[in-house]
Design a protein around this motif. Structure first.
Motif, PDB file in Angstrom:
ATOM      1  N   UNK A  34       6.211   6.239   0.510  1.00 25.28           N
ATOM      2  CA  UNK A  34       5.487   4.969   0.462  1.00 25.28           C
ATOM      3  C   UNK A  34       4.065   5.317   0.063  1.00 25.28           C
ATOM      4  N   UNK A  35       3.612   4.740  -1.053  1.00 24.00           N
ATOM      5  CA  UNK A  35       2.367   5.184  -1.672  1.00 24.00           C
ATOM      6  C   UNK A  35       1.472   3.987  -1.985  1.00 24.00           C
ATOM      7  N   UNK A  36       0.196   4.034  -1.596  1.00 25.58           N
ATOM      8  CA  UNK A  36      -0.711   2.960  -2.015  1.00 25.58           C
ATOM      9  C   UNK A  36      -0.996   3.086  -3.515  1.00 25.58           C
ATOM     10  N   UNK A  37      -1.162   1.971  -4.188  1.00 24.85           N
ATOM     11  CA  UNK A  37      -1.516   2.019  -5.608  1.00 24.85           C
ATOM     12  C   UNK A  37      -2.946   2.523  -5.790  1.00 24.85           C
ATOM     13  N   UNK A  38      -3.801   2.236  -4.824  1.00 25.41           N
ATOM     14  CA  UNK A  38      -5.175   2.722  -4.831  1.00 25.41           C
ATOM     15  C   UNK A  38      -5.164   4.226  -4.580  1.00 25.41           C
ATOM     16  N   UNK A  39      -5.854   4.968  -5.412  1.00 25.36           N
ATOM     17  CA  UNK A  39      -5.910   6.418  -5.196  1.00 25.36           C
ATOM     18  C   UNK A  39      -6.878   6.741  -4.061  1.00 25.36           C
ATOM     19  N   UNK A  40      -6.327   7.273  -3.005  1.00 27.23           N
ATOM     20  CA  UNK A  40      -7.119   7.792  -1.891  1.00 27.23           C
ATOM     21  C   UNK A  40      -6.427   9.052  -1.397  1.00 27.23           C
ATOM     22  N   UNK A  41      -7.146  10.142  -1.248  1.00 24.84           N
ATOM     23  CA  UNK A  41      -6.512  11.375  -0.820  1.00 24.84           C
ATOM     24  C   UNK A  41      -6.161  11.419   0.669  1.00 24.84           C
ATOM     25  N   UNK A  42      -6.918  10.715   1.509  1.00 22.95           N
ATOM     26  CA  UNK A  42      -6.720  10.831   2.955  1.00 22.95           C
ATOM     27  C   UNK A  42      -6.521   9.471   3.608  1.00 22.95           C
ATOM     28  N   UNK A  43      -5.727   9.450   4.642  1.00 20.20           N
ATOM     29  CA  UNK A  43      -5.409   8.228   5.376  1.00 20.20           C
ATOM     30  C   UNK A  43      -6.672   7.557   5.911  1.00 20.20           C
ATOM     31  N   UNK A  44      -7.640   8.324   6.360  1.00 13.66           N
ATOM     32  CA  UNK A  44      -8.866   7.758   6.925  1.00 13.66           C
ATOM     33  C   UNK A  44      -9.643   6.922   5.918  1.00 13.66           C
ATOM     34  N   UNK A  45      -9.378   7.097   4.628  1.00 11.06           N
ATOM     35  CA  UNK A  45     -10.100   6.355   3.591  1.00 11.06           C
ATOM     36  C   UNK A  45      -9.500   4.978   3.317  1.00 11.06           C
ATOM     37  N   UNK A  46      -8.308   4.689   3.852  1.00 16.10           N
ATOM     38  CA  UNK A  46      -7.654   3.410   3.598  1.00 16.10           C
ATOM     39  C   UNK A  46      -8.162   2.343   4.555  1.00 16.10           C
ATOM     40  N   UNK A  47      -8.130   1.109   4.105  1.00 18.66           N
ATOM     41  CA  UNK A  47      -8.492   0.001   4.985  1.00 18.66           C
ATOM     42  C   UNK A  47      -7.399  -0.165   6.044  1.00 18.66           C
ATOM     43  N   UNK A  48      -7.751  -0.756   7.182  1.00 17.47           N
ATOM     44  CA  UNK A  48      -6.727  -1.007   8.202  1.00 17.47           C
ATOM     45  C   UNK A  48      -5.585  -1.886   7.671  1.00 17.47           C
ATOM     46  N   UNK A  49      -5.921  -2.849   6.814  1.00 17.89           N
ATOM     47  CA  UNK A  49      -4.904  -3.749   6.266  1.00 17.89           C
ATOM     48  C   UNK A  49      -3.936  -3.000   5.356  1.00 17.89           C
ATOM     49  N   UNK A  50      -4.446  -2.117   4.507  1.00  9.19           N
ATOM     50  CA  UNK A  50      -3.568  -1.356   3.617  1.00  9.19           C
ATOM     51  C   UNK A  50      -2.732  -0.374   4.413  1.00  9.19           C
ATOM     52  N   UNK A  51      -3.319   0.249   5.414  1.00  8.87           N
ATOM     53  CA  UNK A  51      -2.562   1.169   6.276  1.00  8.87           C
ATOM     54  C   UNK A  51      -1.407   0.438   6.943  1.00  8.87           C
TER      55      UNK A  51
ATOM     56  N   UNK B 129      -2.958  12.380  -2.562  1.00  8.88           N
ATOM     57  CA  UNK B 129      -2.899  10.918  -2.642  1.00  8.88           C
ATOM     58  C   UNK B 129      -2.073  10.512  -1.431  1.00  8.88           C
ATOM     59  N   UNK B 130      -2.599   9.642  -0.593  1.00 11.05           N
ATOM     60  CA  UNK B 130      -1.901   9.254   0.639  1.00 11.05           C
ATOM     61  C   UNK B 130      -0.457   8.872   0.327  1.00 11.05           C
ATOM     62  N   UNK B 131       0.464   9.373   1.125  1.00 14.23           N
ATOM     63  CA  UNK B 131       1.866   8.967   1.020  1.00 14.23           C
ATOM     64  C   UNK B 131       2.573   9.202   2.344  1.00 14.23           C
ATOM     65  N   UNK B 132       3.464   8.282   2.657  1.00 16.33           N
ATOM     66  CA  UNK B 132       4.254   8.358   3.882  1.00 16.33           C
ATOM     67  C   UNK B 132       5.667   8.781   3.501  1.00 16.33           C
TER      68      UNK B 132
ATOM     69  N   UNK C  33      -1.584  14.781   6.055  1.00 13.10           N
ATOM     70  CA  UNK C  33      -2.896  14.241   5.716  1.00 13.10           C
ATOM     71  C   UNK C  33      -3.902  15.361   5.514  1.00 13.10           C
ATOM     72  N   UNK C  34      -3.997  15.838   4.284  1.00 10.47           N
ATOM     73  CA  UNK C  34      -4.919  16.926   3.946  1.00 10.47           C
ATOM     74  C   UNK C  34      -4.177  18.199   3.581  1.00 10.47           C
TER      75      UNK C  34
END
Length: 149
Positions: free
Chosen positions: A41-58, A98-101, A88-89
């Motif tokens: 499960x991958x956000x379309x927004x490129x962010x390397x770490x979970x801490x960088x995502x908004x609570x809503x996107x998380x 890139x964040x992925x679950x 994460x990291x």
């Protein structure tokens, strides 16, 4: 980000076996699965770490992980349980920055096979075309069973 494999799949530059996609995220099958139907499960927004995502996107990503579990079960796969995890990291064994679950289906008695596959999965580069065809078919099956909510 042009050198990120997930961003390149998102942008259609690389193939990906996509199960689901919306305006914030996508679910695709892992090219080097630990178990059959191992999804990311991958956000379309490129962010390397979970801490960088908004609570809503998380929250949205974890909701998609929940729906992925339901799709895997609805599709009739041999699934009794799941590992849902985030590396994460780099030091946490995150290979793609890139964040992925990971949503990994499990069945009874597969612990040793899963551990062995996890340790060697990215070494198997042979037969990628055949693997891609199989993953695309499986993505279609999961997409048919992916719940709307």
């Amino acid at each position: 980000m042009s050198d990120c494999v997930f961003c390149r799949i998102r942008d259609g530059e690389l193939p990906g076996s996509v199960v689901y996609r919306d305006d914030r995220a996508m679910v695709l099958l892992d090219l080097f699965p630990v178990r059959e139907a191992h999804c990311l499960v991958i956000p379309l927004e490129h962010q390397p770490l979970l801490q960088n995502l908004s609570p809503e996107l998380t929250a949205h990503l974890f909701e998609l992980a929940r729906r992925t579990i339901r799709a895997q079960k609805r599709a009739g796969l041999d699934v009794l349980a799941h590992n849902v995890m985030v590396n994460d990291g780099r030091e946490a064994n995150q290979h793609v920055p890139h964040v992925h679950i990971h949503v990994i289906p499990r069945r009874g008695g597969d612990t040793l096979a899963t551990a062995l596959t996890w340790g060697t999965r990215m070494m198997n580069i042979f037969g990628l075309a055949k693997r891609r065809h199989r993953l695309d078919r499986l993505a279609g099956l999961l997409a048919e069973h992916f719940p709307k909510v």
